[in-house]
Design an enzyme around this catalytic site. Sequence first.
Site, PDB file in Angstrom:
ATOM      1  N   CYS A  72       0.808  -1.227   0.000  1.00  0.00           N
ATOM      2  CA  CYS A  72       0.000   0.000   0.000  1.00  0.00           C
ATOM      3  C   CYS A  72       0.835   1.269   0.000  1.00  0.00           C
ATOM      4  O   CYS A  72       0.312   2.354  -0.258  1.00  0.00           O
ATOM      5  CB  CYS A  72      -0.919   0.023   1.211  1.00  0.00           C
ATOM      6  SG  CYS A  72      -2.343  -1.011   0.940  1.00  0.00           S
TER       7      CYS A  72
HETATM    8  N1  CO8 Z   1     -20.153  -9.738   6.663  1.00  0.00           N
HETATM    9  C1  CO8 Z   1     -20.653  -9.980   7.895  1.00  0.00           C
HETATM   10  N2  CO8 Z   1     -19.888 -10.240   8.970  1.00  0.00           N
HETATM   11  C2  CO8 Z   1     -18.555 -10.254   8.782  1.00  0.00           C
HETATM   12  C3  CO8 Z   1     -17.956 -10.027   7.528  1.00  0.00           C
HETATM   13  C4  CO8 Z   1     -18.812  -9.771   6.438  1.00  0.00           C
HETATM   14  N3  CO8 Z   1     -18.337  -9.553   5.209  1.00  0.00           N
HETATM   15  N4  CO8 Z   1     -16.625 -10.106   7.644  1.00  0.00           N
HETATM   16  C5  CO8 Z   1     -16.364 -10.374   8.941  1.00  0.00           C
HETATM   17  N5  CO8 Z   1     -17.523 -10.482   9.619  1.00  0.00           N
HETATM   18  C6  CO8 Z   1     -17.690 -10.788  11.046  1.00  0.00           C
HETATM   19  C7  CO8 Z   1     -16.441 -11.444  11.623  1.00  0.00           C
HETATM   20  O1  CO8 Z   1     -16.443 -12.825  11.366  1.00  0.00           O
HETATM   21  C8  CO8 Z   1     -16.583 -11.119  13.080  1.00  0.00           C
HETATM   22  O2  CO8 Z   1     -17.508 -11.994  13.666  1.00  0.00           O
HETATM   23  P1  CO8 Z   1     -17.264 -12.543  15.172  1.00  0.00           P
HETATM   24  O3  CO8 Z   1     -17.279 -11.302  16.034  1.00  0.00           O
HETATM   25  O4  CO8 Z   1     -18.409 -13.466  15.374  1.00  0.00           O
HETATM   26  O5  CO8 Z   1     -15.914 -13.200  15.129  1.00  0.00           O
HETATM   27  C9  CO8 Z   1     -17.213  -9.721  13.080  1.00  0.00           C
HETATM   28  O6  CO8 Z   1     -17.837  -9.583  11.800  1.00  0.00           O
HETATM   29  C10 CO8 Z   1     -16.181  -8.626  13.240  1.00  0.00           C
HETATM   30  O7  CO8 Z   1     -15.086  -8.871  12.325  1.00  0.00           O
HETATM   31  P2  CO8 Z   1     -13.755  -8.045  12.353  1.00  0.00           P
HETATM   32  O8  CO8 Z   1     -13.247  -7.965  13.753  1.00  0.00           O
HETATM   33  O9  CO8 Z   1     -12.844  -8.602  11.303  1.00  0.00           O
HETATM   34  O10 CO8 Z   1     -14.332  -6.627  11.866  1.00  0.00           O
HETATM   35  P3  CO8 Z   1     -13.654  -5.215  11.944  1.00  0.00           P
HETATM   36  O11 CO8 Z   1     -14.585  -4.302  12.605  1.00  0.00           O
HETATM   37  O12 CO8 Z   1     -12.254  -5.282  12.454  1.00  0.00           O
HETATM   38  O13 CO8 Z   1     -13.583  -4.805  10.404  1.00  0.00           O
HETATM   39  C11 CO8 Z   1     -11.967  -4.622   8.623  1.00  0.00           C
HETATM   40  C12 CO8 Z   1     -12.836  -5.551   9.477  1.00  0.00           C
HETATM   41  C13 CO8 Z   1     -12.900  -3.759   7.801  1.00  0.00           C
HETATM   42  C14 CO8 Z   1     -11.090  -5.471   7.733  1.00  0.00           C
HETATM   43  C15 CO8 Z   1     -11.108  -3.720   9.527  1.00  0.00           C
HETATM   44  O14 CO8 Z   1     -10.493  -4.480  10.521  1.00  0.00           O
HETATM   45  C16 CO8 Z   1     -10.066  -2.951   8.762  1.00  0.00           C
HETATM   46  O15 CO8 Z   1     -10.314  -2.255   7.797  1.00  0.00           O
HETATM   47  N6  CO8 Z   1      -8.828  -3.000   9.233  1.00  0.00           N
HETATM   48  C17 CO8 Z   1      -7.725  -2.266   8.629  1.00  0.00           C
HETATM   49  C18 CO8 Z   1      -7.177  -3.126   7.590  1.00  0.00           C
HETATM   50  C19 CO8 Z   1      -6.182  -2.413   6.718  1.00  0.00           C
HETATM   51  O16 CO8 Z   1      -6.021  -1.232   6.705  1.00  0.00           O
HETATM   52  N7  CO8 Z   1      -5.527  -3.207   5.955  1.00  0.00           N
HETATM   53  C20 CO8 Z   1      -4.619  -2.703   5.000  1.00  0.00           C
HETATM   54  C21 CO8 Z   1      -4.606  -3.714   3.963  1.00  0.00           C
HETATM   55  S1  CO8 Z   1      -4.229  -3.108   2.447  1.00  0.00           S
HETATM   56  C22 CO8 Z   1      -2.529  -3.186   2.180  1.00  0.00           C
HETATM   57  O17 CO8 Z   1      -1.700  -3.060   2.996  1.00  0.00           O
HETATM   58  C23 CO8 Z   1      -2.148  -3.438   0.781  1.00  0.00           C
HETATM   59  C24 CO8 Z   1      -1.975  -4.865   0.559  1.00  0.00           C
HETATM   60  C25 CO8 Z   1      -1.798  -5.096  -0.869  1.00  0.00           C
HETATM   61  C26 CO8 Z   1      -3.049  -4.999  -1.679  1.00  0.00           C
HETATM   62  C27 CO8 Z   1      -3.753  -6.294  -1.783  1.00  0.00           C
HETATM   63  C28 CO8 Z   1      -4.818  -6.278  -2.834  1.00  0.00           C
HETATM   64  C29 CO8 Z   1      -5.645  -7.545  -2.884  1.00  0.00           C
END
Ligand code: CO8
Length: 372
Positions: free
Chosen positions: A156
């Site tokens: 990123c």
């Molecule tokens: N629908 C419904 N429920 C869901 C879904 C969904 N799609 N996905 C997860 N849940 C559930 C989970 O299973 C979990 O359930 P439980 O509590 O029962 O275990 C609950 O929802 C909460 O899940 P999370 O804790 O995962 O949810 P968050 O509130 O943390 O949100 C995010 C998830 C949106 C992913 C958030 O954590 C986030 O955005 N974090 C930052 C991530 C970030 O910035 N990453 C950077 C990556 S990009 C990068 O560096 C470049 C890489 C190269 C590019 C790659 C391209 C492919």
Amino acid sequence: MHSVVITGTGLHQPPYTITNAELVESFNRYVAQENTRHADAIAAGTRAPLQPSSVEFIEKASGIKQRYVFEKEGILDPQRMYPRYQERSDDQLSMMAELAVAAARQALQQAGRQGVDIDAVLCAASNMQRAYPAMAIEIQQALGAGGYGFDMNVACSSATFAIEQAVNAVRTGSARCVLVVNPEITSGHQAWNDRDCHFIFGDVCTAILVERADSATAPVQWEVLGTRLATQFSNNIRNNFGFLNRSEDSDPQARDKTFRQEGRKVFKEVVPIAAAHIEGHLADLGHVPAAVRRYWLHQANEGMNQFVIKKLVGEADRERAPLILDEFANTASAGSVIAFHKHRDDLVAGDIGVICSFGAGYSVGSVVVRKR
Ligand code: CO8
């Protein structure tokens, strides 16, 4: 040492959008299909059923409402769940080069330049479509540019890390005009069949032109006051796809060969790193965060950007830190450049802004600019 300016940007946008509703509908059909296929194992308790996704979760957790993609049918096909691209022959322009050339032409036009004026091309993105020859060299040839080109990948942060290389080359005199392009075909390495991340990414390509100030002729110029890069190793965002996979006899379809992350950990760990990085960089340049007119932040998660901007200026302020991820989703390294491309016309001469990326690595890069 020469003063350095950004003289143009470009944004090449894919032709298709996928709304959250469309994405969830196809994902949930995939879930139903897989759960039926493995009904016996699920009933026997040897396999956990897949859970459905929801639009409400996606919008609340990320702020993303839709994404652009270069191909849509394959992604939304529950039998496939990834895009379908046509393989090109060696004498055709590669996909990454084609996107980069389109974005670069816009940046050149904005800067009042032509391909021949460029003397270095940096193709910086989260994944490269082949090992060699470098896409940057193909782009160099397609644009009629001189000098040299190379590819680089810091996930990123690829764009900000490339901007620093461009700025240093121009500052020290080894180049006069450097093109940075970020063809992010995230669809190709996204796990569209994993509900934890299937909604995160979108495709796009951005371009930035970096030039020596004393010869730049663009009507609007952004002086680069400083760049700063930092990395800190983490496995929390990882993709194990690579050239050793064949020799390891590993499964090319295995989950670890596409994007995966511990999203919550990334969120918690990267926010303080990014805020402290920006604050330290500004302080060393003699500026305070509150005096910065605009922050063009990495676009991964709306909540993440609110935390960063709150830490910096005390309040979450969308005017000061505009969001584009609702429309584009996370476009990896291109996100902060899209924000800069779309949200800078209202700044006046003397206004200061910060382009900042953060993500896998971990990596963080900041570019402090002042409108001339
Ligand atoms: N629908 C419904 N429920 C869901 C879904 C969904 N799609 N996905 C997860 N849940 C559930 C989970 O299973 C979990 O359930 P439980 O509590 O029962 O275990 C609950 O929802 C909460 O899940 P999370 O804790 O995962 O949810 P968050 O509130 O943390 O949100 C995010 C998830 C949106 C992913 C958030 O954590 C986030 O955005 N974090 C930052 C991530 C970030 O910035 N990453 C950077 C990556 S990009 C990068 O560096 C470049 C890489 C190269 C590019 C790659 C391209 C492919």
